[in-house]
Design an enzyme around this catalytic site. Sequence first.
Site, PDB file in Angstrom:
ATOM      1  N   LYS A 287      14.368  58.291  32.079  1.00 41.97           N
ATOM      2  CA  LYS A 287      13.206  59.035  32.587  1.00 41.97           C
ATOM      3  C   LYS A 287      12.987  60.303  31.749  1.00 41.97           C
ATOM      4  O   LYS A 287      11.849  60.679  31.461  1.00 41.97           O
ATOM      5  CB  LYS A 287      13.413  59.415  34.062  1.00 41.97           C
ATOM      6  CG  LYS A 287      13.379  58.251  35.038  1.00 41.97           C
ATOM      7  CD  LYS A 287      12.058  57.508  35.103  1.00 41.97           C
ATOM      8  CE  LYS A 287      10.938  58.295  35.721  1.00 41.97           C
ATOM      9  NZ  LYS A 287       9.706  57.475  35.885  1.00 41.97           N
TER      10      LYS A 287
ATOM     11  N   THR B 139      11.208  62.375  37.839  1.00 43.66           N
ATOM     12  CA  THR B 139      12.230  62.658  38.844  1.00 43.66           C
ATOM     13  C   THR B 139      12.926  63.991  38.600  1.00 43.66           C
ATOM     14  O   THR B 139      13.017  64.446  37.449  1.00 43.66           O
ATOM     15  CB  THR B 139      13.278  61.520  38.812  1.00 43.66           C
ATOM     16  OG1 THR B 139      14.403  61.892  39.595  1.00 43.66           O
ATOM     17  CG2 THR B 139      13.776  61.233  37.394  1.00 43.66           C
ATOM     18  N   ASP B 140      13.476  64.572  39.661  1.00 42.84           N
ATOM     19  CA  ASP B 140      14.280  65.795  39.499  1.00 42.84           C
ATOM     20  C   ASP B 140      15.604  65.497  38.789  1.00 42.84           C
ATOM     21  O   ASP B 140      16.280  66.410  38.320  1.00 42.84           O
ATOM     22  CB  ASP B 140      14.528  66.468  40.855  1.00 42.84           C
ATOM     23  CG  ASP B 140      15.235  65.595  41.880  1.00 42.84           C
ATOM     24  OD1 ASP B 140      15.538  64.419  41.583  1.00 42.84           O
ATOM     25  OD2 ASP B 140      15.499  66.094  42.993  1.00 42.84           O
ATOM     26  N   GLU B 141      15.974  64.210  38.707  1.00 42.54           N
ATOM     27  CA  GLU B 141      17.277  63.872  38.116  1.00 42.54           C
ATOM     28  C   GLU B 141      17.351  64.196  36.627  1.00 42.54           C
ATOM     29  O   GLU B 141      18.440  64.268  36.066  1.00 42.54           O
ATOM     30  CB  GLU B 141      17.611  62.391  38.362  1.00 42.54           C
ATOM     31  CG  GLU B 141      17.679  62.073  39.841  1.00 42.54           C
ATOM     32  CD  GLU B 141      18.447  60.807  40.168  1.00 42.54           C
ATOM     33  OE1 GLU B 141      19.073  60.219  39.280  1.00 42.54           O
ATOM     34  OE2 GLU B 141      18.413  60.405  41.348  1.00 42.54           O
TER      35      GLU B 141
ATOM     36  N   TYR C 123      19.665  55.909  34.115  1.00 45.70           N
ATOM     37  CA  TYR C 123      18.337  56.030  34.724  1.00 45.70           C
ATOM     38  C   TYR C 123      17.695  57.361  34.366  1.00 45.70           C
ATOM     39  O   TYR C 123      16.574  57.413  33.841  1.00 45.70           O
ATOM     40  CB  TYR C 123      18.434  55.889  36.254  1.00 45.70           C
ATOM     41  CG  TYR C 123      17.205  56.401  36.977  1.00 45.70           C
ATOM     42  CD1 TYR C 123      15.981  55.746  36.886  1.00 45.70           C
ATOM     43  CD2 TYR C 123      17.245  57.576  37.750  1.00 45.70           C
ATOM     44  CE1 TYR C 123      14.839  56.226  37.534  1.00 45.70           C
ATOM     45  CE2 TYR C 123      16.123  58.061  38.397  1.00 45.70           C
ATOM     46  CZ  TYR C 123      14.921  57.381  38.287  1.00 45.70           C
ATOM     47  OH  TYR C 123      13.798  57.864  38.930  1.00 45.70           O
TER      48      TYR C 123
HETATM   49  P1  NAD Z   1      10.382  51.190  43.032  1.00 45.18           P
HETATM   50  O1  NAD Z   1      11.618  50.678  42.396  1.00 45.18           O
HETATM   51  O2  NAD Z   1      10.222  51.117  44.506  1.00 45.18           O
HETATM   52  O3  NAD Z   1       9.119  50.445  42.402  1.00 45.18           O
HETATM   53  C1  NAD Z   1       8.945  50.304  41.032  1.00 45.18           C
HETATM   54  C2  NAD Z   1       7.748  49.394  40.810  1.00 45.18           C
HETATM   55  O4  NAD Z   1       7.551  49.278  39.399  1.00 45.18           O
HETATM   56  C3  NAD Z   1       7.952  47.974  41.351  1.00 45.18           C
HETATM   57  O5  NAD Z   1       6.818  47.547  42.049  1.00 45.18           O
HETATM   58  C4  NAD Z   1       8.178  47.146  40.100  1.00 45.18           C
HETATM   59  O6  NAD Z   1       7.758  45.796  40.231  1.00 45.18           O
HETATM   60  C5  NAD Z   1       7.355  47.909  39.080  1.00 45.18           C
HETATM   61  N1  NAD Z   1       7.803  47.678  37.709  1.00 45.18           N
HETATM   62  C6  NAD Z   1       9.083  47.715  37.229  1.00 45.18           C
HETATM   63  N2  NAD Z   1       9.102  47.405  35.921  1.00 45.18           N
HETATM   64  C7  NAD Z   1       7.807  47.194  35.555  1.00 45.18           C
HETATM   65  C8  NAD Z   1       7.169  46.862  34.336  1.00 45.18           C
HETATM   66  N3  NAD Z   1       7.863  46.669  33.207  1.00 45.18           N
HETATM   67  N4  NAD Z   1       5.826  46.735  34.322  1.00 45.18           N
HETATM   68  C9  NAD Z   1       5.108  46.913  35.446  1.00 45.18           C
HETATM   69  N5  NAD Z   1       5.654  47.215  36.640  1.00 45.18           N
HETATM   70  C10 NAD Z   1       6.987  47.363  36.690  1.00 45.18           C
HETATM   71  O7  NAD Z   1      10.218  52.685  42.504  1.00 45.18           O
HETATM   72  P2  NAD Z   1       9.644  53.960  43.251  1.00 45.18           P
HETATM   73  O8  NAD Z   1      10.741  54.546  44.049  1.00 45.18           O
HETATM   74  O9  NAD Z   1       8.346  53.620  43.872  1.00 45.18           O
HETATM   75  O10 NAD Z   1       9.426  54.930  42.010  1.00 45.18           O
HETATM   76  C11 NAD Z   1       8.153  55.083  41.400  1.00 45.18           C
HETATM   77  C12 NAD Z   1       8.260  56.167  40.336  1.00 45.18           C
HETATM   78  O11 NAD Z   1       8.638  57.405  40.936  1.00 45.18           O
HETATM   79  C13 NAD Z   1       9.329  55.883  39.279  1.00 45.18           C
HETATM   80  O12 NAD Z   1       8.823  56.287  38.037  1.00 45.18           O
HETATM   81  C14 NAD Z   1      10.507  56.757  39.692  1.00 45.18           C
HETATM   82  O13 NAD Z   1      11.268  57.130  38.567  1.00 45.18           O
HETATM   83  C15 NAD Z   1       9.786  57.939  40.296  1.00 45.18           C
HETATM   84  N6  NAD Z   1      10.516  58.692  41.326  1.00 45.18           N
HETATM   85  C16 NAD Z   1      11.072  58.027  42.387  1.00 45.18           C
HETATM   86  C17 NAD Z   1      11.691  58.774  43.392  1.00 45.18           C
HETATM   87  C18 NAD Z   1      12.298  58.105  44.606  1.00 45.18           C
HETATM   88  O14 NAD Z   1      13.002  58.767  45.379  1.00 45.18           O
HETATM   89  N7  NAD Z   1      12.067  56.828  44.858  1.00 45.18           N
HETATM   90  C19 NAD Z   1      11.740  60.163  43.305  1.00 45.18           C
HETATM   91  C20 NAD Z   1      11.171  60.785  42.182  1.00 45.18           C
HETATM   92  C21 NAD Z   1      10.547  60.040  41.210  1.00 45.18           C
HETATM   93  O1  DAU Z   2      16.118  62.442  43.070  1.00 44.50           O
HETATM   94  C1  DAU Z   2      15.128  61.486  42.855  1.00 44.50           C
HETATM   95  C2  DAU Z   2      15.745  60.120  42.710  1.00 44.50           C
HETATM   96  O2  DAU Z   2      16.157  59.713  44.018  1.00 44.50           O
HETATM   97  C3  DAU Z   2      14.797  59.101  42.117  1.00 44.50           C
HETATM   98  O3  DAU Z   2      14.476  59.466  40.812  1.00 44.50           O
HETATM   99  C4  DAU Z   2      15.433  57.706  42.118  1.00 44.50           C
HETATM  100  O4  DAU Z   2      14.504  56.753  41.655  1.00 44.50           O
HETATM  101  C5  DAU Z   2      15.842  57.357  43.533  1.00 44.50           C
HETATM  102  O5  DAU Z   2      16.504  56.112  43.546  1.00 44.50           O
HETATM  103  C6  DAU Z   2      16.742  58.436  44.119  1.00 44.50           C
HETATM  104  O6  DAU Z   2      18.035  58.444  43.462  1.00 44.50           O
HETATM  105  P1  DAU Z   2      19.404  58.646  44.288  1.00 44.50           P
HETATM  106  O7  DAU Z   2      20.508  58.095  43.498  1.00 44.50           O
HETATM  107  O8  DAU Z   2      19.509  60.053  44.753  1.00 44.50           O
HETATM  108  O9  DAU Z   2      19.073  57.732  45.578  1.00 44.50           O
HETATM  109  P2  DAU Z   2      19.973  56.695  46.402  1.00 44.50           P
HETATM  110  O10 DAU Z   2      19.195  56.324  47.617  1.00 44.50           O
HETATM  111  O11 DAU Z   2      20.508  55.601  45.554  1.00 44.50           O
HETATM  112  O12 DAU Z   2      21.221  57.591  46.853  1.00 44.50           O
HETATM  113  C7  DAU Z   2      21.046  58.789  47.615  1.00 44.50           C
HETATM  114  C8  DAU Z   2      22.423  59.419  47.789  1.00 44.50           C
HETATM  115  O13 DAU Z   2      23.196  58.611  48.668  1.00 44.50           O
HETATM  116  C9  DAU Z   2      23.218  59.516  46.510  1.00 44.50           C
HETATM  117  O14 DAU Z   2      23.985  60.715  46.527  1.00 44.50           O
HETATM  118  C10 DAU Z   2      24.147  58.314  46.557  1.00 44.50           C
HETATM  119  C11 DAU Z   2      24.393  58.140  48.032  1.00 44.50           C
HETATM  120  N1  DAU Z   2      24.608  56.747  48.506  1.00 44.50           N
HETATM  121  C12 DAU Z   2      23.698  55.807  48.129  1.00 44.50           C
HETATM  122  C13 DAU Z   2      23.822  54.496  48.565  1.00 44.50           C
HETATM  123  C14 DAU Z   2      22.830  53.441  48.144  1.00 44.50           C
HETATM  124  C15 DAU Z   2      25.657  56.449  49.357  1.00 44.50           C
HETATM  125  O15 DAU Z   2      26.469  57.330  49.699  1.00 44.50           O
HETATM  126  N2  DAU Z   2      25.773  55.156  49.803  1.00 44.50           N
HETATM  127  C16 DAU Z   2      24.908  54.158  49.443  1.00 44.50           C
HETATM  128  O16 DAU Z   2      25.075  52.999  49.879  1.00 44.50           O
END
Ligand code: NAD
Ligand code: DAU
Length: 373
Positions: free
Chosen positions: A181, A152-154, A177
């Site tokens: 990561k 992630t960019d985080e 989180y």
């Molecule tokens: P998600 O929460 O939608 O899905 C995560 C999946 O991992 C689920 O299916 C869950 O059952 C599985 N999982 C969790 N713990 C596990 C374990 N111990 N063993 C096997 N499976 C397990 O997550 P996502 O948004 O699809 O994210 C996927 C990857 O991308 C993550 O590594 C996350 O850090 C990264 N990422 C997400 C975002 C985003 O915006 N969603 C952005 C950048 C990077």
């Molecule tokens: O940047 C990549 C990341 O983006 C991934 O690594 C994470 O897995 C993914 O969950 C996501 O993280 P964020 O915290 O940015 O996503 P989230 O959807 O939780 O929140 C997006 C923005 O919106 C953040 O600034 C918080 C805000 N927010 C979120 C929720 C759930 C609100 O204002 N209200 C809300 O109810």
Amino acid sequence: MRSLKNILVTGGAGIIGCNFIRVLLNKTPEFSGRIINLDALTYAGNAASLEDIEKQFGGRRYFFEQGSICDRSLVESLFSKYDIDTVAHFAAESHVDRSIFGPETFVKTNVMGTFTLLDVARNFWQEARSVGLPGAGAPDIRQDVLFHHISTDEVYGSLGETGAFSETTPYNPRSPYSASKAASDHLVMAYSHTYGLPVTLSNCSNNYGPYQFPEKFIPLSILHILEGKALPVYGDGKNIRDWLYVEDHNRAVWLILQRGVPGEKYNIGGENERENINLLHSLIDTVSKKADLDPEKVRSTISYVKDRPGHDRRYAINCSKVKTELGWKPAFGFEQGLEKTVDWYLANSEWIEGIRSGEYRSWVEKNYGARGA
Ligand code: NAD
Ligand code: DAU
């Protein structure tokens, strides 16, 4: 270009993983291999997200294995059973708010789980080489394999009003989180430097699209608009995220799997920065139009709530490396991606009910009280 025969996808029942599997099996004719999906089906994983794939490819090119990436003997048995040559490691605890309420599982899954996968890969690929490909001076570990880690960019921390994260930006994670990561990213790179394990790493910005668990900002807001519930905005609503349609992220991952240089990391982003409050207004307009709602009435349900502790202010990604070196570019504009996403949530109420009826509902009720799921 690498020949990818047996890809172990971890976390393939989450949003990014399940869209990745779908893109590879349905829309990538140049891929003729098998996908083994290892997923623990936590609250965020939904087997129903891949029902169509199971029907079409199950037992031939798609294999689902339920279990944890922390379970070493299970992971070892899968490497042997399927002769894994590629890992696309998506599995993680992914939600920042949950990491604030309960960081321990984040450390277990994201750090120990990644360690377990890396260590099994190192052993398996080392053994495979010594059995099959002897040779003086040859590396101990096969070099025709790849471990790709999705991150992630985080990990880079929070930006001020200007600038963007590049691949050389120092790590500065600020939530449990992102710290977990970051730790996993460092382990991946350490396995490359120390053992010569062929690894690649990608750091992506915020994804959105079909099958996203409705705790994340975009799907949560879509569903709350449709249900006439309050729309929670954290703090002043001016935090900025860079949004990327999930299929575009997955196209970049696919390019890295084929042509990414071992030991390298790639930033992936939408170059599409939005203040949360402005994004919410766009969503209100799009959903209201499609669902025949009065947008002004919906707007009146916006509710500024207590800020997320340690809330990162702004993320922005410089993704010129993946563009110039691997020829990636996003195919979906933001408005187009948002429309596709809203259409998907409007058409998939069964999926939504299914995923909300489980652990998610009780967790949300316990931690957010009246806000509801
Ligand atoms: P998600 O929460 O939608 O899905 C995560 C999946 O991992 C689920 O299916 C869950 O059952 C599985 N999982 C969790 N713990 C596990 C374990 N111990 N063993 C096997 N499976 C397990 O997550 P996502 O948004 O699809 O994210 C996927 C990857 O991308 C993550 O590594 C996350 O850090 C990264 N990422 C997400 C975002 C985003 O915006 N969603 C952005 C950048 C990077
Ligand atoms: O940047 C990549 C990341 O983006 C991934 O690594 C994470 O897995 C993914 O969950 C996501 O993280 P964020 O915290 O940015 O996503 P989230 O959807 O939780 O929140 C997006 C923005 O919106 C953040 O600034 C918080 C805000 N927010 C979120 C929720 C759930 C609100 O204002 N209200 C809300 O109810």
